[in-house]
Design a protein around this motif. Structure first.
Motif, PDB file in Angstrom:
ATOM      1  N   GLN A 100      29.634  53.819  38.071  1.00 40.44           N
ATOM      2  CA  GLN A 100      30.385  54.089  39.294  1.00 40.44           C
ATOM      3  C   GLN A 100      30.762  52.805  40.001  1.00 40.44           C
ATOM      4  O   GLN A 100      31.877  52.676  40.537  1.00 40.44           O
ATOM      5  CB  GLN A 100      29.561  54.983  40.238  1.00 40.44           C
ATOM      6  N   GLN A 101      29.878  51.847  40.005  1.00 37.94           N
ATOM      7  CA  GLN A 101      30.112  50.600  40.726  1.00 37.94           C
ATOM      8  C   GLN A 101      31.090  49.695  39.978  1.00 37.94           C
ATOM      9  O   GLN A 101      32.025  49.142  40.574  1.00 37.94           O
ATOM     10  CB  GLN A 101      28.771  49.891  40.956  1.00 37.94           C
ATOM     11  N   TYR A 102      30.896  49.553  38.688  1.00 28.33           N
ATOM     12  CA  TYR A 102      31.719  48.651  37.875  1.00 28.33           C
ATOM     13  C   TYR A 102      33.135  49.208  37.715  1.00 28.33           C
ATOM     14  O   TYR A 102      34.122  48.493  37.903  1.00 28.33           O
ATOM     15  CB  TYR A 102      31.043  48.490  36.519  1.00 28.33           C
ATOM     16  N   ASN A 103      33.228  50.489  37.391  1.00 26.90           N
ATOM     17  CA  ASN A 103      34.539  51.103  37.194  1.00 26.90           C
ATOM     18  C   ASN A 103      35.209  51.457  38.518  1.00 26.90           C
ATOM     19  O   ASN A 103      36.431  51.379  38.642  1.00 26.90           O
ATOM     20  CB  ASN A 103      34.416  52.362  36.323  1.00 26.90           C
ATOM     21  N   GLY A 104      34.401  51.840  39.504  1.00 29.95           N
ATOM     22  CA  GLY A 104      34.973  52.210  40.798  1.00 29.95           C
ATOM     23  C   GLY A 104      35.644  51.050  41.492  1.00 29.95           C
ATOM     24  O   GLY A 104      36.724  51.199  42.083  1.00 29.95           O
ATOM     25  N   SER A 105      35.044  49.870  41.429  1.00 28.27           N
ATOM     26  CA  SER A 105      35.661  48.685  42.029  1.00 28.27           C
ATOM     27  C   SER A 105      36.960  48.338  41.314  1.00 28.27           C
ATOM     28  O   SER A 105      37.983  48.022  41.941  1.00 28.27           O
ATOM     29  CB  SER A 105      34.687  47.509  41.989  1.00 28.27           C
ATOM     30  N   TYR A 106      36.956  48.438  40.001  1.00 26.42           N
ATOM     31  CA  TYR A 106      38.148  48.170  39.185  1.00 26.42           C
ATOM     32  C   TYR A 106      39.275  49.146  39.529  1.00 26.42           C
ATOM     33  O   TYR A 106      40.437  48.762  39.667  1.00 26.42           O
ATOM     34  CB  TYR A 106      37.758  48.290  37.712  1.00 26.42           C
ATOM     35  N   ASN A 107      38.915  50.407  39.701  1.00 27.66           N
ATOM     36  CA  ASN A 107      39.922  51.448  39.912  1.00 27.66           C
ATOM     37  C   ASN A 107      40.640  51.332  41.251  1.00 27.66           C
ATOM     38  O   ASN A 107      41.774  51.820  41.385  1.00 27.66           O
ATOM     39  CB  ASN A 107      39.285  52.830  39.775  1.00 27.66           C
ATOM     40  N   VAL A 108      40.011  50.709  42.243  1.00 29.13           N
ATOM     41  CA  VAL A 108      40.706  50.534  43.533  1.00 29.13           C
ATOM     42  C   VAL A 108      41.505  49.240  43.564  1.00 29.13           C
ATOM     43  O   VAL A 108      42.183  48.957  44.555  1.00 29.13           O
ATOM     44  CB  VAL A 108      39.741  50.584  44.735  1.00 29.13           C
ATOM     45  N   GLY A 109      41.414  48.441  42.496  1.00 26.42           N
ATOM     46  CA  GLY A 109      42.211  47.220  42.419  1.00 26.42           C
ATOM     47  C   GLY A 109      41.428  45.929  42.455  1.00 26.42           C
ATOM     48  O   GLY A 109      42.008  44.842  42.361  1.00 26.42           O
ATOM     49  N   MET A 110      40.114  46.020  42.589  1.00 27.54           N
ATOM     50  CA  MET A 110      39.310  44.804  42.670  1.00 27.54           C
ATOM     51  C   MET A 110      39.157  44.142  41.304  1.00 27.54           C
ATOM     52  O   MET A 110      39.257  44.780  40.259  1.00 27.54           O
ATOM     53  CB  MET A 110      37.915  45.118  43.224  1.00 27.54           C
ATOM     54  N   ILE A 111      38.903  42.842  41.339  1.00 28.71           N
ATOM     55  CA  ILE A 111      38.480  42.098  40.159  1.00 28.71           C
ATOM     56  C   ILE A 111      36.958  42.187  40.128  1.00 28.71           C
ATOM     57  O   ILE A 111      36.301  41.896  41.132  1.00 28.71           O
ATOM     58  CB  ILE A 111      38.970  40.648  40.233  1.00 28.71           C
ATOM     59  N   ARG A 112      36.406  42.629  39.015  1.00 27.20           N
ATOM     60  CA  ARG A 112      34.973  42.946  38.999  1.00 27.20           C
ATOM     61  C   ARG A 112      34.241  42.224  37.882  1.00 27.20           C
ATOM     62  O   ARG A 112      34.839  41.706  36.928  1.00 27.20           O
ATOM     63  CB  ARG A 112      34.788  44.454  38.875  1.00 27.20           C
ATOM     64  N   GLY A 113      32.924  42.205  38.009  1.00 27.44           N
ATOM     65  CA  GLY A 113      32.090  41.603  36.986  1.00 27.44           C
ATOM     66  C   GLY A 113      30.701  42.217  37.038  1.00 27.44           C
ATOM     67  O   GLY A 113      30.396  43.048  37.896  1.00 27.44           O
ATOM     68  N   ALA A 114      29.838  41.797  36.128  1.00 25.56           N
ATOM     69  CA  ALA A 114      28.477  42.317  36.039  1.00 25.56           C
ATOM     70  C   ALA A 114      27.484  41.166  36.125  1.00 25.56           C
ATOM     71  O   ALA A 114      27.790  40.037  35.729  1.00 25.56           O
ATOM     72  CB  ALA A 114      28.285  43.070  34.727  1.00 25.56           C
ATOM     73  N   TYR A 115      26.282  41.470  36.639  1.00 26.94           N
ATOM     74  CA  TYR A 115      25.244  40.440  36.676  1.00 26.94           C
ATOM     75  C   TYR A 115      23.942  40.943  36.092  1.00 26.94           C
ATOM     76  O   TYR A 115      23.683  42.149  36.029  1.00 26.94           O
ATOM     77  CB  TYR A 115      25.065  39.874  38.080  1.00 26.94           C
ATOM     78  N   HIS A 116      23.131  39.983  35.666  1.00 26.97           N
ATOM     79  CA  HIS A 116      21.827  40.243  35.054  1.00 26.97           C
ATOM     80  C   HIS A 116      20.748  39.579  35.890  1.00 26.97           C
ATOM     81  O   HIS A 116      20.813  38.369  36.150  1.00 26.97           O
ATOM     82  CB  HIS A 116      21.792  39.678  33.632  1.00 26.97           C
ATOM     83  N   PHE A 117      19.746  40.356  36.316  1.00 26.25           N
ATOM     84  CA  PHE A 117      18.610  39.775  37.034  1.00 26.25           C
ATOM     85  C   PHE A 117      17.596  39.292  36.002  1.00 26.25           C
ATOM     86  O   PHE A 117      17.014  40.080  35.261  1.00 26.25           O
ATOM     87  CB  PHE A 117      17.977  40.791  37.975  1.00 26.25           C
ATOM     88  N   ALA A 118      17.401  37.972  35.953  1.00 29.09           N
ATOM     89  CA  ALA A 118      16.551  37.363  34.939  1.00 29.09           C
ATOM     90  C   ALA A 118      15.074  37.530  35.257  1.00 29.09           C
ATOM     91  O   ALA A 118      14.652  37.392  36.408  1.00 29.09           O
ATOM     92  CB  ALA A 118      16.879  35.877  34.824  1.00 29.09           C
TER      93      ALA A 118
END
Length: 272
Positions: free
Chosen positions: A109-127
């Motif tokens: 929802q977060q990754y695709n939802g941001s993309y769908n409203v027009g945002m440039i999106r990315g993912a992060y990893h907590f090490a």
């Protein structure tokens, strides 16, 4: 039937009260900090910033143009992306993974939802460098949402490396061992995606846990965490930051960030 005198009743009640009190006092105390230890998987960007670096002052821009962004994790649940977009937020990062044992249930929802409203999106990893190796965690990240595509709207993945919320700040590693772990993650991420990952960290943690190592600055963009009016001193090697997490108490979503440039520079990072 025996007759109970008032005095004996009072003595009996007093004895019961003393007995109950002694049981309470004798009960073992909970280990210090046990109730405050978070559950594995609950970590998120900036979790330790307030506790270790504090918050001081209202942020001010250091360039004529900066672009507003947010970062989210399972703590935000389903995000109101249209509200954020209308408020001026143009880019976003969502937590995908932690260690090799956790994936964010709200990631889609977060990754695709941001993309769908027009945002440039990315993912992060907590090490979590104390659980598995850097290359292993990079693979887990890529396999669970941390990849990259050349679509002009997907940012390179982020290695979130900061205070350990579950134990010792530096995960029990020496400074040299920590640098090796980070290098293994970054090398494997690039081998899998063709992109250099962004490093998210705080200067105080980086100094303590890597010895203020400067060797990643030439290739990996810096996302600095500092809740103050300016970013302050950057980790060694970086002469500027690419992104700045400046607060954990912003509107709609708490964690707000500034990209150090106009929207076309965000697009440039997405395009590689």
């Amino acid at each position: 039937m025996p007759v109970h005198r008032p005095g004996s009743v009072r003595l009996l009640l007093a004895g019961l009260l003393i007995g109950a009190l002694s049981l309470v006092l004798a009960a073992p105390a909970a280990p210090a900090g046990a109730a405050d230890t978070p559950t594995r998987g609950s970590a998120h960007m900036g979790m330790g910033v307030l506790a270790h670096d504090g918050q001081n002052g209202v942020p001010r821009d250091t360039r004529a143009t900066q672009t507003e962004g947010v970062d989210v994790s399972s703590h935000q649940g389903n995000v109101a992306w249209s509200t954020l977009w209308s408020s001026g937020v143009k880019w976003a990062y969502a937590k995908a993974t932690e260690g090799t044992y956790y994936t964010n249930p709200y990631f889609a929802q977060q990754y695709n939802g941001s993309y769908n409203v027009g945002m440039i999106r990315g993912a992060y990893h907590f090490a979590t460098p104390d659980t598995t190796g850097g290359a292993t965690q990079a693979n887990y990240f890529v396999d669970h949402g941390g990849g990259w595509s050349r679509d002009g709207k997907t940012l390179p993945g982020v290695l979130d490396i900061e205070w350990n919320p579950y134990g010792a700040s530096c995960y029990g590693k020496s400074q040299s061992a920590m640098v090796t772990w980070i290098r293994d993650f970054l090398n494997q991420y690039k081998a899998r995606t063709g992109r250099n990952a962004v490093i998210y960290t705080a200067t105080s943690w980086w100094t303590e846990c890597t010895g203020n190592y400067s060797g990643f600055a030439g290739a990996n963009p810096l996302w600095i965490a500092r809740y103050a009016s300016t970013v302050g001193t950057l980790p060694a090697g970086w002469s500027y930051y690419t992104m700045w997490q400046y607060t954990s108490s912003g509107p709609t979503v708490g964690d707000h960030d500034k990209f150090n440039g106009a929207l076309d520079r965000v697009v440039a990072l997405a395009n590689g």
